[in-house]
Design a protein around this motif. Structure first.
Motif, short mmCIF file in Angstrom:
data_model
loop_
_atom_site.label_atom_id
_atom_site.label_comp_id
_atom_site.label_asym_id
_atom_site.label_seq_id
_atom_site.Cartn_x
_atom_site.Cartn_y
_atom_site.Cartn_z
N PRO A 124 4.71 -5.18 -9.41
CA PRO A 124 4.80 -5.22 -7.94
C PRO A 124 4.28 -3.95 -7.27
CG PRO A 124 6.99 -5.17 -8.95
CD PRO A 124 5.99 -5.28 -10.05
N ASP A 125 4.45 -2.80 -7.91
CA ASP A 125 3.94 -1.55 -7.32
C ASP A 125 2.41 -1.56 -7.26
OD1 ASP A 125 6.50 -0.53 -6.90
OD2 ASP A 125 6.57 0.37 -8.90
N LYS A 126 1.78 -2.02 -8.35
CA LYS A 126 0.31 -2.10 -8.36
C LYS A 126 -0.18 -3.10 -7.33
CE LYS A 126 -1.23 0.23 -12.11
NZ LYS A 126 -2.42 0.82 -12.54
N LEU A 127 0.55 -4.21 -7.17
CA LEU A 127 0.16 -5.21 -6.17
C LEU A 127 0.23 -4.60 -4.78
CD1 LEU A 127 -0.64 -8.06 -5.30
CD2 LEU A 127 1.80 -8.63 -5.30
N ARG A 128 1.33 -3.93 -4.45
CA ARG A 128 1.45 -3.29 -3.13
C ARG A 128 0.32 -2.28 -2.90
NH1 ARG A 128 6.87 -3.91 -4.15
NH2 ARG A 128 7.07 -1.93 -5.22
N MET A 129 0.03 -1.49 -3.93
CA MET A 129 -1.03 -0.49 -3.81
C MET A 129 -2.38 -1.16 -3.58
SD MET A 129 -2.00 2.71 -6.38
CE MET A 129 -1.24 1.85 -7.70
N ALA A 130 -2.68 -2.21 -4.34
CA ALA A 130 -3.97 -2.90 -4.21
C ALA A 130 -4.11 -3.55 -2.84
CB ALA A 130 -4.12 -3.94 -5.31
N VAL A 131 -3.05 -4.19 -2.38
CA VAL A 131 -3.08 -4.85 -1.08
C VAL A 131 -3.25 -3.82 0.04
CG1 VAL A 131 -1.63 -6.17 0.53
CG2 VAL A 131 -1.81 -6.88 -1.85
N THR A 132 -2.55 -2.72 -0.07
CA THR A 132 -2.66 -1.65 0.92
C THR A 132 -4.08 -1.10 0.95
OG1 THR A 132 -0.32 -1.10 0.67
CG2 THR A 132 -1.74 0.59 1.64
N ARG A 133 -4.69 -0.93 -0.21
CA ARG A 133 -6.07 -0.45 -0.26
C ARG A 133 -7.04 -1.42 0.39
NH1 ARG A 133 -6.38 2.13 -6.32
NH2 ARG A 133 -5.24 4.03 -5.81
N LEU A 134 -6.67 -2.69 0.41
CA LEU A 134 -7.50 -3.69 1.09
C LEU A 134 -7.28 -3.65 2.60
CD1 LEU A 134 -7.10 -6.72 -1.34
CD2 LEU A 134 -9.20 -5.46 -0.87
N GLY A 135 -6.35 -2.82 3.05
CA GLY A 135 -6.09 -2.70 4.48
C GLY A 135 -5.10 -3.72 5.01
N VAL A 136 -4.30 -4.28 4.11
CA VAL A 136 -3.34 -5.31 4.48
C VAL A 136 -1.94 -4.77 4.25
CG1 VAL A 136 -2.51 -7.65 3.98
CG2 VAL A 136 -4.96 -7.16 3.91
N ASP A 137 -1.05 -4.99 5.20
CA ASP A 137 0.36 -4.61 5.05
C ASP A 137 0.98 -5.59 4.05
OD1 ASP A 137 3.06 -4.08 5.23
OD2 ASP A 137 3.15 -4.27 7.40
N PRO A 138 1.54 -5.11 2.94
CA PRO A 138 2.13 -6.02 1.95
C PRO A 138 3.19 -6.96 2.53
CG PRO A 138 1.92 -3.82 1.03
CD PRO A 138 1.58 -3.72 2.49
N PHE A 185 -7.07 -8.40 -15.10
CA PHE A 185 -6.08 -7.53 -14.47
C PHE A 185 -5.08 -6.93 -15.45
CE2 PHE A 185 -7.42 -10.62 -11.24
CZ PHE A 185 -7.88 -9.75 -10.26
N GLY A 186 -5.27 -7.15 -16.75
CA GLY A 186 -4.38 -6.56 -17.75
C GLY A 186 -4.64 -5.07 -17.91
N GLU A 187 -4.00 -4.47 -18.89
CA GLU A 187 -4.15 -3.02 -19.11
C GLU A 187 -5.61 -2.59 -19.26
OE1 GLU A 187 -1.90 -0.58 -18.82
OE2 GLU A 187 -0.48 -2.13 -18.22
N ALA A 188 -6.41 -3.41 -19.91
CA ALA A 188 -7.83 -3.09 -20.08
C ALA A 188 -8.69 -3.92 -19.14
CB ALA A 188 -8.25 -3.34 -21.53
N GLY A 189 -8.11 -4.37 -18.05
CA GLY A 189 -8.79 -5.26 -17.11
C GLY A 189 -9.98 -4.62 -16.43
N LYS A 190 -10.84 -5.49 -15.95
CA LYS A 190 -12.08 -5.04 -15.30
C LYS A 190 -11.87 -4.77 -13.81
CE LYS A 190 -14.14 -8.41 -18.28
NZ LYS A 190 -14.23 -9.85 -18.26
N ALA A 191 -10.90 -5.42 -13.19
CA ALA A 191 -10.75 -5.31 -11.73
C ALA A 191 -9.66 -4.31 -11.34
CB ALA A 191 -10.46 -6.69 -11.14
N ILE A 192 -8.41 -4.64 -11.60
CA ILE A 192 -7.28 -3.76 -11.26
C ILE A 192 -6.43 -3.63 -12.52
CG2 ILE A 192 -5.30 -3.36 -9.74
CD1 ILE A 192 -6.62 -5.33 -7.75
N PRO A 193 -6.81 -2.71 -13.40
CA PRO A 193 -6.07 -2.58 -14.67
C PRO A 193 -4.59 -2.30 -14.43
CG PRO A 193 -8.06 -1.22 -14.68
CD PRO A 193 -7.88 -1.75 -13.29
N GLY A 194 -3.75 -3.04 -15.15
CA GLY A 194 -2.31 -2.84 -15.06
C GLY A 194 -1.62 -3.68 -14.01
N LEU A 195 -2.36 -4.48 -13.25
CA LEU A 195 -1.72 -5.36 -12.28
C LEU A 195 -0.89 -6.41 -13.03
CD1 LEU A 195 -1.30 -6.32 -9.34
CD2 LEU A 195 -3.34 -7.74 -9.63
N ILE A 196 -1.40 -6.86 -14.15
CA ILE A 196 -0.70 -7.82 -15.01
C ILE A 196 -0.34 -7.10 -16.31
CG2 ILE A 196 -0.86 -10.03 -16.24
CD1 ILE A 196 -0.96 -10.24 -13.12
#
Length: 125
Positions: free
Chosen positions: A63-77, A111-122
């Motif tokens: 959930p912390d990575k999700l909040r961070m990613a969403v915030t970086r997109l300019g969206v309030d979680p 999105f896993g630990e070695a993911g290409k997009a947002i590593p560690g989201l999953i």
């Protein structure tokens, strides 16, 4: 030789005049704005994490990575828990559930630990 140079200048001018309106146009008419695309991407991420939490037995979303990613997109979680973005996220969750096994696999790859997009989201449970 002069004739070839003049022809080249005319062609260059013609191409420039045709290309200028295309270069000035940011997006095709009716295309979503950058902000709207980012809001939709935030909904996709939220839908993916909700799907993973409900349908992938050995995985969970961070959930912390999700909040961070969403915030970086300019969206309030907080926007993801109500209204239009919440409905979009739910729709994406349903789409991912259509082929749960493949979606779980893609979630780890992307999105896993070695993911290409947002590593560690999953992450693994």
């Amino acid at each position: 030789m002069v004739r070839g140079t003049v022809r080249g200048m005319i062609l260059t001018g013609l191409f420039a005049s045709l290309a200028a309106p295309l270069a000035a146009q940011e997006a095709p008419p009716g295309a979503p704005s950058l902000a709207e695309r980012q809001r939709n991407n935030a909904a996709k991420l939220a839908g993916l994490v909700a799907f993973v939490d409900a349908s992938c037995p050995d995985l969970r979303g961070d959930p912390d990575k999700l909040r961070m990613a969403v915030t970086r997109l300019g969206v309030d979680p907080a926007e993801l828990s109500q209204g239009d973005l919440h409905l979009r996220a739910k729709a994406y969750t349903e789409i991912y559930q259509k082929d749960a096994e493949a979606s779980c696999k893609r979630a780890v790859e992307t999105f896993g630990e070695a993911g290409k997009a947002i590593p560690g989201l999953i992450v693994r449970k």
